[in-house]
Design an enzyme around this catalytic site. Sequence first.
Site, PDB file in Angstrom:
ATOM      1  N   ASP A 115       1.068  -1.297   0.166  1.00  0.00           N
ATOM      2  CA  ASP A 115       0.315  -0.022  -0.008  1.00  0.00           C
ATOM      3  C   ASP A 115       0.953   1.284  -0.041  1.00  0.00           C
ATOM      4  OD1 ASP A 115      -2.445  -1.349   0.053  1.00  0.00           O
ATOM      5  OD2 ASP A 115      -2.400  -1.441   2.212  1.00  0.00           O
ATOM      6  N   ASP A 131      -6.850  -1.069  -4.600  1.00  0.00           N
ATOM      7  CA  ASP A 131      -8.137  -1.073  -3.868  1.00  0.00           C
ATOM      8  C   ASP A 131      -8.884   0.216  -4.570  1.00  0.00           C
ATOM      9  OD1 ASP A 131      -6.965  -2.431  -1.827  1.00  0.00           O
ATOM     10  OD2 ASP A 131      -5.643  -0.690  -0.963  1.00  0.00           O
TER      11      ASP A 131
END
Length: 160
Positions: A115, A131
């Site tokens: 991330d 995402d």
Amino acid sequence: MAFVIIDLVCVAALVGIDQLIKFWAVHVLEPVSAMPLIPHVVELRFILNQGMAFSLLSGKQLFLIIATSIALLAVAYGLFFRSRDNRLQRIAFILVLGGGLGNLIDRVLNGEVVDYINLLFMNFAVFNFADICVCVGVALWVLVIFLDEMHSGENTSKEQ
């Protein structure tokens, strides 16, 4: 049959973009940990997430891999067998499938997901391109359902 090839190319492109950005994040962002993208708004911050959104189910990799695989098979079925005539639904499924596969690849190969997008103006999870694809795809899918319900409601009122 052409729509299947186009859909597969779109899914592959999303997965490719996701994996390229994550490759960049591992090689460029990880050594510095974080860098501003838009000062005081968004920073690029390297985080390895062993769970799903908000680190839920952290450390439950096998469960996440199995659950994600089953969900993505259902989405692929919807994309290739149920959404030929609904362009918005196809786009939604392509986004969910591309994003889901991008994170599944990380989870299977590395046991965690890379991330890197951190919104500084609110206390929110650090997330990634995959995402975003999944969230936008799900939002579009909900919109498709609402539009279908509105359209079917109009048809039943006209028939009466």
